[in-house]
Write a protein that holds these residues in place. Structure first.
Motif: not given
Length: 491
Positions: A457-466
């Motif tokens: 979930r944290m990976q996906i959050e970082d992806l979307i924010e980048e």
């Protein structure tokens, strides 16, 4: 209070060369409210099945408590709910069922309805109520939030605050924080138990990871310096040793002195080598439990129009029954719009309309022409075959697809299995990885995080924010929604 003691637990599935658990030892207090976390496929549900005695294993599991599992399997769903609950907890009176249901904001009339007529959220709540009424039992709760909207999750977390004696598997960080007082984590190399809620465990893990990374860098420099010093000293020792018997300015050297000097240098070289080996041993112990959250990538497209989707006073119907509305919202390039509402409020219906499904509606509804959509369904039941076949069916790059899955903690051995044999979280990762392979103007994700582990979930959050793709999504994980959404549409 009693202890559940795990000693040297080792287990692997038949036909597998890899152990799920290997010589695992820890103990749990039966009065704890224990949150159980770990990457998808690490063995959380397997551990529950071992406690329930479903598999053979080596080692010992010692406990004086009886274990119960949620979700409880209801064999005849056409039975009245009260009859099912009475069968589950035969010593409980009707008034006790009613008391528990009131704590869960459930109308007692559901007791007199067939179980199959209850919503998924209502079924979750009534089964939890009955299981907690079985005094003296220790409850194994496996991902109860997957069918709960945000309000229901809050209600259940408040209910769990009043209870004890359970292990809760959940990937919802806020839900865990509200519900537990200890954390049991399956790490890459070991299993550990810590006191406190999830956020406390997470802060401790970040500090430990940061310490180990710094320590590792320091040891790498020490090892390099010691190696250079040891090599240099060894060369000097060899040079001195070879000088024995060699005349200098016509004079023979003192062999005793040369031998003493050579021995001294050899001793220093050995000391340096010992220090180097000690540093190497210390270094080997580090970084074993650091989760590799490799960066994910996505290639969103930008549509030539700014306004991609528009709903204006839309009401949706199945037959004559109104499902939702009136609802009005706009999705423009760069928006990340979250649809928020209780179960049954029509969120998935709205997504289906955008995807082209013929649904009866009133009001104005427009989608930009030639809009490329990448869709993640909440349903994984249709996933079949192997990953190569799935990539071919989806017309996506197989190599990129598998690379993304590797970054989401898939072991290579998973690539040889059929998708039907994956865990629920791994199946959901297949859908998300496929979506990340697709170039699209908008990414429409329907409850994408069900069963997905916290680190992913944290990976996906970082992806979307980048990469900031345009998105329309439904997600009941409040932490994720508040981090990601630029607009929230309440239904």
């Amino acid at each position: 209070m009693s202890l559940i003691q795990i000693s040297n637990l080792t287990f692997s599935y038949d036909g597998s060369y890899d152990n799920i658990f290997e010589n695992a030892s820890f103990q749990i207090d039966s009065d704890w409210k224990l949150g159980f976390i770990g990457r998808n496929g690490r063995g959380k549900t397997t551990f529950f099945n071992l406690l329930l005695g479903k598999y053979e294993y080596s080692g010992q599991i010692n406990s004086s408590v009886t274990f119960d599992y949620f979700p409880y399997e209801v064999k005849n769903k056409s039975e009245l709910t009260l009859n099912i609950l009475s069968e589950m907890s035969s010593q409980s009176e009707d008034w006790e069922f009613m008391r528990e249901l009131s704590l869960l904001d459930i109308d007692v009339e559901v007791l007199y309805r067939p179980f199959e007529t209850l919503s998924n959220g209502e079924q979750t709540k009534v089964l939890l109520a009955a299981l907690f009424l079985k005094e003296g039992n220790f409850l194994l709760i496996d991902e109860p939030t997957n069918h709960l909207d945000a309000l229901a999750r809050k209600t259940v977390s408040n209910y769990l605050k009043t209870k004890k004696s359970f292990i809760l598997v959940s990937h919802d960080r806020e839900f865990l924080d509200e519900s537990v007082d200890h954390i049991l984590s399956i790490n890459r190399e070991n299993i550990e138990v810590q006191s406190g809620k999830f956020s406390t465990w997470w802060e401790n893990k970040k500090r430990q990871d940061e310490y180990e990374l710094k320590k590792n860098e320091g040891l790498k420099k020490d090892i390099s310096r010691l190696k250079k010093s040891a090599d240099r000293t060894s060369r000097w020792s060899d040079k001195v040793e070879k000088s024995k018997g060699v005349k200098v300015s016509g004079n023979k050297p003192d062999k005793g002195y040369v031998g003493h000097k050579s021995a001294k240098l050899m001793k220093r070289a050995k000391t340096l080598e010992t220090r180097q080996n000690s540093a190497l041993e210390e270094k080997i112990k580090l970084l074993k439990n650091i989760e590799q959250n490799d960066e994910l990538k996505i290639n969103p497209l930008k549509h030539h129009l700014n306004r991609l989707i528009e709903f204006s006073d839309v009401e949706c119907f199945y037959g004559e029954h109104k499902v939702c509305g009136p609802i009005s919202f706009i999705v423009e390039n760069g928006d990340r719009v979250a649809l928020n509402g209780s179960n049954g409020s029509g969120k998935t219906t709205i997504l289906k309309m955008i995807l082209g499904e013929q649904i009866k509606y009133t009001g104005q509804f427009n989608v930009a022409s030639n809009l490329k959509i990448s869709y993640v369904s909440q349903d994984t039941s249709g996933l079949k075959g192997n990953l190569q076949e799935y990539a071919l069916m989806k017309d996506i790059d197989e190599s990129l697809f598998k690379t993304i899955l590797r970054k989401m903690d898939f072991e290579r051995v998973q690539f040889e299995k059929n998708i039907e044999d994956f865990s629920s979280g791994q199946k959901k990762k297949v859908l998300i990885a496929a979506s990340l392979c697709e170039e699209a103007h908008i990414y429409i994700w329907d409850e994408p995080l069900n069963y997905i582990d916290i680190f992913s979930r944290m990976q996906i959050e970082d992806l979307i924010e980048e990469f900031k793709p345009t998105m329309l999504f439904v997600e009941h994980d409040m932490f994720f929604r508040e981090e990601i959404a630029t607009k929230i549409i309440n239904m």
